[in-house]
Design a protein around this motif. Structure first.
Motif, short mmCIF file in Angstrom:
data_model
loop_
_atom_site.label_atom_id
_atom_site.label_comp_id
_atom_site.label_asym_id
_atom_site.label_seq_id
_atom_site.Cartn_x
_atom_site.Cartn_y
_atom_site.Cartn_z
N LEU A 50 0.84 -1.19 0.00
CA LEU A 50 0.00 0.00 0.00
C LEU A 50 0.88 1.24 0.00
N GLU A 51 0.71 2.08 -1.00
CA GLU A 51 1.50 3.28 -1.12
C GLU A 51 0.60 4.48 -1.30
N GLY A 52 1.17 5.64 -1.13
CA GLY A 52 0.41 6.86 -1.34
C GLY A 52 -0.30 7.33 -0.09
N GLU A 53 -0.91 8.50 -0.21
CA GLU A 53 -1.60 9.10 0.93
C GLU A 53 -2.85 8.31 1.29
N LEU A 54 -3.13 8.18 2.58
CA LEU A 54 -4.32 7.48 3.03
C LEU A 54 -5.49 8.47 3.05
N ARG A 86 4.20 -12.27 8.64
CA ARG A 86 4.04 -11.12 7.75
C ARG A 86 3.07 -10.09 8.35
N ILE A 87 2.07 -10.58 9.10
CA ILE A 87 1.15 -9.66 9.78
C ILE A 87 1.91 -8.82 10.80
N TYR A 91 2.52 -4.76 10.75
CA TYR A 91 2.17 -3.92 11.91
C TYR A 91 3.34 -3.01 12.26
N ARG A 92 4.53 -3.56 12.31
CA ARG A 92 5.71 -2.75 12.64
C ARG A 92 6.01 -1.75 11.53
N HIS A 93 5.84 -2.18 10.29
CA HIS A 93 6.14 -1.31 9.15
C HIS A 93 5.21 -0.10 9.11
N TRP A 94 3.94 -0.29 9.42
CA TRP A 94 2.99 0.83 9.40
C TRP A 94 3.33 1.86 10.48
N GLY A 95 3.85 1.43 11.60
CA GLY A 95 4.29 2.37 12.64
C GLY A 95 3.16 2.91 13.48
N ASP A 127 5.92 -2.85 21.07
CA ASP A 127 5.41 -1.71 20.30
C ASP A 127 3.88 -1.67 20.35
N PRO A 128 3.29 -1.48 21.53
CA PRO A 128 1.83 -1.53 21.63
C PRO A 128 1.18 -0.26 21.07
N PRO A 129 -0.10 -0.32 20.75
CA PRO A 129 -0.82 0.91 20.40
C PRO A 129 -0.72 1.91 21.55
N THR A 130 -0.72 3.17 21.22
CA THR A 130 -0.56 4.20 22.25
C THR A 130 -1.88 4.53 22.94
N ARG A 131 -3.00 4.09 22.39
CA ARG A 131 -4.30 4.33 23.01
C ARG A 131 -4.86 3.00 23.53
N THR A 132 -5.34 3.02 24.76
CA THR A 132 -5.88 1.80 25.37
C THR A 132 -7.06 1.25 24.58
#
Length: 517
Positions: A50-54, A86-87, A91-95, A127-132
């Motif tokens: 997936l490339e480009g602006e979201l 790969r999942i 997840y890590r790649h998306w940041g 690297d957990p999500p920052t929001r609970t």
């Protein structure tokens, strides 16, 4: 490649011009919930590239896909084995700045294999999500009864206790798995000393926050967030230490009892009681006097066979109903704190729409007293627990019950339509009813909607009577009913008035002999 898959990939790409998040049919991608293995692999390959602006439209498409694949895995957890690492890599790649990456986590927990659970534990620890709230999405599949190896999560998952966004979730899950018998030993038993220190630190911090009296609105919001996070963690810690049976925690639990936060007092008292400390049982009995924690105190007392220590007046059906409303009002989605006053104003048996048997209904008046002013209204407990933002205290109990019945009841022949949706015939009918209201002496301020009730149709409008009193008029082909806005500075509006109107008809039809509205 199937047409449906090709259509999805086109919408996910940057090839189509963006027309906003609502431009695509929300049902067009529902097939993903039953996608076959090759389609899932193709979709995942597209996500990796997936490339480009979201843009809003692409984000909407991506949101739909991630959630629908979660449903697919929930119903059929089989996933090509090679996709699991790969999942995690994606997840890590998306940041952490990606708005939807947390939706990848339930793919792993819904799959439930040892490899998937180990990948999930690594991601939450590193690297957990920052929001609970976002992180909770990944934990949710683990709280269902299922056949997965819970031991695969530990001890790695406990490393996530360093992250405030997931620490309480990790402990809550650990408590659940041990309490439900999925784990024979509490996974945090070997680090109980660390949990005790953590509880002591949180208790000290919460005590400091309670003493902070000078707050700007910005600091108040930050304070509420800090308190919410601290309370969630302290609750999980109290439960964990009691489940572990850690008597060395008694001193810290007694410190929690000194906080003013009643939920925490209740949790600490229950933990002490479960550890065999008599003062814990006594404190639970005291907590039952406070409506906002009454149900929790009764539940804990029942678990330790200590209900006899609580006075009968706090165990009665009325007291339980009062506690239910106070707890509902204190939720963040409502007022965020318990009412300063609450009292019973009515109790009766009613046949209620949607229920076969008569329901015991309780009506309570409650009030909040704030620096900016006071607010009061009525709340119902019984077939539903609810209240409105408007003040219902000027109305009779019969009318209040009607408003709640009208809000809750659903039927395919009972619906409303607003002016932008009207066809020519509806416009003509509305004009005719508006003219009749004017001929009856009403000044029509705003036409709100048409309401349909089993073939009957009525106009709902904000009006002012000839004597100057403002309110809402509901006019059908035969009669007009006026709902006054007098008696309070927060009167019911057109929507509450119409709920009351149709609720009266519902309740009258269900209670023809004992309840006339």
């Amino acid at each position: 490649m199937s047409d449906r898959l090709n259509d999805f990939l086109l919408h996910l790409s940057a090839a189509l011009p963006d027309a906003g998040p609502g431009s695509a049919d929300p049902h067009r991608f529902h097939w993903i919930a039953v996608a076959d293995e090759l389609e899932i692999v193709a979709i995942f390959h597209a996500l990796e590239h997936l490339e480009g602006e979201l843009t809003p439209q692409r984000r909407s498409t991506l949101d739909a896909a991630l959630n629908l694949i979660t449903i697919r895995l929930r119903d059929d957890p089989e996933l090509p084995e090679e996709l699991i690492p790969r999942i995690a890599a994606l997840y890590r790649h998306w940041g952490d700045d990606h708005p939807l990456r947390h939706l990848l986590l339930p793919w792993l927990t819904a799959n439930g294999t040892i490899e998937a659970l180990q990948e999930f534990a690594d991601l939450i620890a590193d690297d957990p999500p920052t929001r609970t709230a976002a992180a909770a999405v990944g934990f949710a599949p683990l709280l269902r009864v299922g056949d997965f190896n819970a031991e695969a999560l530990y001890p790695r998952l406990l490393a996530a206790l360093q992250h405030i966004s997931v620490a309480a979730l990790v402990l809550d899950l650990s408590n659940f798995l041990f309490r439900s018998g999925r784990l024979q030993q509490h996974p945090a038993a070997e680090i109980s000393n660390q949990l005790i220190e953590l509880l002591g630190g949180i208790t000290t911090r919460l005590g400091q926050l309670e003493e902070n009296a000078e707050l700007t609105p910005e600091k108040l919001q930050l304070l509420r967030t800090q308190v919410s996070e601290g309370v969630a963690m302290a609750v999980a810690l109290c439960d964990a230490l009691a489940l572990i049976g850690e008597k060395n925690a008694i001193g810290k639990l007694n410190q929690v009892l000194e906080l003013s936060h009643r939920q925490l007092q209740c949790e600490a008292a229950a933990a002490l009681a479960r550890l065999g400390v008599e003062d814990g049982t006594k404190h639970l009995a005291e907590m039952a006097k406070h409506p906002v924690v009454r149900l929790r105190a009764l539940k804990f007392a029942e678990e330790i066979n200590g209900l006899e220590s609580i006075e009968p007046e706090w165990k009665s059906p009325v007291a339980r109903a009062e506690g239910e409303l106070a707890l509902w009002l204190s939720q963040d989605t409502q007022f965020g704190l318990p009412p300063h006053e609450i009292e019973l104003v009515d109790e009766r048996e009613l046949s209620w729409p949607g229920y076969d048997d008569p329901q015991t209904c309780y009506l309570f008046r409650y009030a909040y007293h704030m620096p900016a002013g006071s607010f009061q209204s009525l709340g119902v407990v019984g077939p539903l627990t609810h209240s409105f933002a408007a003040d219902l205290t000027p109305w009779k109990p019969e009318d209040a019950y009607a408003a709640f019945a009208g809000w809750q009841a659903e039927h395919q022949d009972v619906f409303e339509s607003e002016p932008p949706e009207w066809q020519d015939a509806q416009k003509q009918l509305a004009d005719s009813l508006t003219q009749r209201l004017q001929s009856e002496g009403y000044q029509v301020i705003q036409v709100i909607k048409l309401g349909y009730f089993f073939g009957d149709v009525r106009l709902v409008a904000v009006v002012r009577r000839a004597d100057g009193i403002a309110g809402v008029a509901v006019a059908d082909l035969r009669t007009t009913t006026f709902y006054s806005g007098e008696g309070t500075d927060r009167p019911i509006g057109p929507h509450e008035a119409y709920m009351m109107h149709k609720g009266r008809e519902f309740l009258a039809s269900f209670n023809p002999n004992t309840y006339g509205i």
